[in-house]
Design a protein around this motif. Structure first.
Motif, PDB file in Angstrom:
ATOM      1  N   ARG A  73       0.809  -1.230   0.000  1.00 26.68           N
ATOM      2  CA  ARG A  73       0.000   0.000   0.000  1.00 26.68           C
ATOM      3  C   ARG A  73       0.837   1.274   0.000  1.00 26.68           C
ATOM      4  N   LYS A  74       1.762   1.332  -0.927  1.00 27.89           N
ATOM      5  CA  LYS A  74       2.581   2.529  -1.092  1.00 27.89           C
ATOM      6  C   LYS A  74       2.179   3.218  -2.393  1.00 27.89           C
ATOM      7  N   PHE A  75       2.208   4.545  -2.369  1.00 23.86           N
ATOM      8  CA  PHE A  75       1.763   5.324  -3.513  1.00 23.86           C
ATOM      9  C   PHE A  75       2.590   6.597  -3.616  1.00 23.86           C
ATOM     10  N   ALA A  76       2.921   6.986  -4.844  1.00 17.96           N
ATOM     11  CA  ALA A  76       3.666   8.230  -5.062  1.00 17.96           C
ATOM     12  C   ALA A  76       3.298   8.816  -6.410  1.00 17.96           C
ATOM     13  N   ILE A  77       3.440  10.135  -6.501  1.00 15.98           N
ATOM     14  CA  ILE A  77       3.323  10.836  -7.775  1.00 15.98           C
ATOM     15  C   ILE A  77       4.659  11.526  -7.994  1.00 15.98           C
ATOM     16  N   LEU A  78       5.209  11.351  -9.179  1.00 13.22           N
ATOM     17  CA  LEU A  78       6.521  11.926  -9.476  1.00 13.22           C
ATOM     18  C   LEU A  78       6.453  12.668 -10.806  1.00 13.22           C
ATOM     19  N   GLY A  79       6.857  13.941 -10.782  1.00  9.88           N
ATOM     20  CA  GLY A  79       6.900  14.749 -11.990  1.00  9.88           C
ATOM     21  C   GLY A  79       8.337  14.963 -12.436  1.00  9.88           C
ATOM     22  N   ASP A  80       8.520  15.174 -13.716  1.00 10.78           N
ATOM     23  CA  ASP A  80       9.853  15.375 -14.282  1.00 10.78           C
ATOM     24  C   ASP A  80      10.342  16.809 -14.033  1.00 10.78           C
ATOM     25  N   ALA A  81      11.595  17.048 -14.412  1.00 10.90           N
ATOM     26  CA  ALA A  81      12.274  18.319 -14.144  1.00 10.90           C
ATOM     27  C   ALA A  81      11.552  19.515 -14.756  1.00 10.90           C
ATOM     28  N   GLY A  82      10.983  19.354 -15.948  1.00 10.43           N
ATOM     29  CA  GLY A  82      10.285  20.461 -16.593  1.00 10.43           C
ATOM     30  C   GLY A  82       9.088  20.937 -15.797  1.00 10.43           C
ATOM     31  N   ILE A  83       8.367  20.001 -15.198  1.00 14.15           N
ATOM     32  CA  ILE A  83       7.215  20.345 -14.357  1.00 14.15           C
ATOM     33  C   ILE A  83       7.702  20.966 -13.056  1.00 14.15           C
ATOM     34  N   ASN A  84       8.664  20.317 -12.431  1.00 11.77           N
ATOM     35  CA  ASN A  84       9.152  20.791 -11.133  1.00 11.77           C
ATOM     36  C   ASN A  84       9.780  22.178 -11.216  1.00 11.77           C
ATOM     37  N   ALA A  85      10.281  22.548 -12.395  1.00 11.23           N
ATOM     38  CA  ALA A  85      10.893  23.861 -12.559  1.00 11.23           C
ATOM     39  C   ALA A  85       9.866  24.996 -12.559  1.00 11.23           C
ATOM     40  N   VAL A  86       8.619  24.702 -12.886  1.00 16.80           N
ATOM     41  CA  VAL A  86       7.609  25.762 -13.009  1.00 16.80           C
ATOM     42  C   VAL A  86       6.468  25.644 -12.000  1.00 16.80           C
ATOM     43  N   THR A  87       6.558  24.697 -11.085  1.00 10.87           N
ATOM     44  CA  THR A  87       5.489  24.511 -10.099  1.00 10.87           C
ATOM     45  C   THR A  87       6.056  24.586  -8.682  1.00 10.87           C
ATOM     46  N   PRO A  88       5.206  24.915  -7.702  1.00 12.23           N
ATOM     47  CA  PRO A  88       5.678  24.963  -6.318  1.00 12.23           C
ATOM     48  C   PRO A  88       6.028  23.571  -5.783  1.00 12.23           C
ATOM     49  N   ASP A  89       6.793  23.529  -4.703  1.00 16.22           N
ATOM     50  CA  ASP A  89       7.240  22.259  -4.120  1.00 16.22           C
ATOM     51  C   ASP A  89       6.085  21.329  -3.757  1.00 16.22           C
ATOM     52  N   ASN A  90       4.960  21.893  -3.350  1.00 18.86           N
ATOM     53  CA  ASN A  90       3.828  21.078  -2.897  1.00 18.86           C
ATOM     54  C   ASN A  90       2.809  20.827  -4.017  1.00 18.86           C
ATOM     55  N   PHE A  91       3.242  20.949  -5.259  1.00 21.70           N
ATOM     56  CA  PHE A  91       2.354  20.862  -6.419  1.00 21.70           C
ATOM     57  C   PHE A  91       1.500  19.593  -6.420  1.00 21.70           C
ATOM     58  N   TRP A  92       2.076  18.476  -6.074  1.00 22.79           N
ATOM     59  CA  TRP A  92       1.359  17.198  -6.173  1.00 22.79           C
ATOM     60  C   TRP A  92       0.568  16.851  -4.913  1.00 22.79           C
ATOM     61  N   ASP A  93       0.743  17.610  -3.830  1.00 29.42           N
ATOM     62  CA  ASP A  93       0.142  17.240  -2.546  1.00 29.42           C
ATOM     63  C   ASP A  93      -1.388  17.144  -2.591  1.00 29.42           C
ATOM     64  N   GLU A  94      -2.054  18.133  -3.166  1.00 28.37           N
ATOM     65  CA  GLU A  94      -3.522  18.113  -3.204  1.00 28.37           C
ATOM     66  C   GLU A  94      -4.025  16.937  -4.035  1.00 28.37           C
ATOM     67  N   ILE A  95      -3.379  16.687  -5.150  1.00 26.52           N
ATOM     68  CA  ILE A  95      -3.781  15.563  -5.999  1.00 26.52           C
ATOM     69  C   ILE A  95      -3.579  14.250  -5.247  1.00 26.52           C
ATOM     70  N   LYS A  96      -2.431  14.112  -4.603  1.00 27.91           N
ATOM     71  CA  LYS A  96      -2.137  12.884  -3.855  1.00 27.91           C
ATOM     72  C   LYS A  96      -3.147  12.679  -2.725  1.00 27.91           C
ATOM     73  N   GLU A  97      -3.464  13.735  -1.983  1.00 22.30           N
ATOM     74  CA  GLU A  97      -4.427  13.609  -0.873  1.00 22.30           C
ATOM     75  C   GLU A  97      -5.813  13.224  -1.377  1.00 22.30           C
ATOM     76  N   THR A  98      -6.237  13.798  -2.498  1.00 22.27           N
ATOM     77  CA  THR A  98      -7.538  13.450  -3.085  1.00 22.27           C
ATOM     78  C   THR A  98      -7.573  11.973  -3.475  1.00 22.27           C
ATOM     79  N   ILE A  99      -6.511  11.509  -4.080  1.00 21.27           N
ATOM     80  CA  ILE A  99      -6.430  10.097  -4.475  1.00 21.27           C
ATOM     81  C   ILE A  99      -6.457   9.200  -3.237  1.00 21.27           C
ATOM     82  N   LEU A 100      -5.667   9.544  -2.237  1.00 23.26           N
ATOM     83  CA  LEU A 100      -5.597   8.716  -1.028  1.00 23.26           C
ATOM     84  C   LEU A 100      -6.941   8.629  -0.310  1.00 23.26           C
ATOM     85  N   GLU A 101      -7.736   9.693  -0.342  1.00 27.50           N
ATOM     86  CA  GLU A 101      -9.077   9.647   0.264  1.00 27.50           C
ATOM     87  C   GLU A 101      -9.935   8.594  -0.432  1.00 27.50           C
TER      88      GLU A 101
END
Length: 146
Positions: A73-101
């Motif tokens: 039961r492990k889950f992660a979302i990983l974005g590439d360098a191009g995405i990470n360069a233009v988005t905040p550090d917590n970019f994936w957190d809301e999406i991950k929390e919605t999925i985990l719910e």
């Protein structure tokens, strides 16, 4: 359980269709990888699979991997360098929390579908679909061997 058996065929189709729909709005590339077990840290394993699936080879470095290890039961979302360069550090957190719910309710396919849609919308802002965009990565679910 074999990773390929975690989702019913109809659920696999639902997930693949969500990827196709999301990628209609963005040049970003979304993949799902499912394994039985995750050896070690989930982000390290997701990064390993990201490289193994050649997701770092997209022109704009805008690939996204949803990694799911079903037995532990492990889950992660990983974005590439191009995405990470233009988005905040917590970019994936809301999406991950919605999925985990949804996962907590046993709604694994619906959780991934929702997360894929959210990722597509978020990616559209930074990487809108252009008429000459090509699908650089497979939309099919990738499965580990066990």
């Amino acid at each position: 359980m074999k990773p390929s058996e975690f989702f019913k065929e109809t659920e696999q189709q639902q997930i693949v269709q969500a990827i196709k729909d999301a990628e209609k709005n963005t040049s970003g590339e979304i993949r799902i990888h499912i394994e039985s077990d995750c050896p070690g840290d989930v982000l390290d394993r997701a990064a390993f699979m990201f490289a193994k699936l050649d997701m770092h080879k997209t022109e704009l470095r805008n690939g996204v991997l949803f990694y799911l290890s079903v037995n532990d039961r492990k889950f992660a979302i990983l974005g590439d360098a191009g995405i990470n360069a233009v988005t905040p550090d917590n970019f994936w957190d809301e999406i991950k929390e919605t999925i985990l719910e949804k996962f907590k309710k046993g709604e694994f396919a619906n959780g991934l579908e929702t997360g894929i849609k959210m990722a597509g919308e978020a990616l559209k802002k930074h990487f809108p679909f252009e008429k000459n965009d090509i699908n650089e990565l497979s939309d099919e679910i990738s499965f580990g061997k066990k």
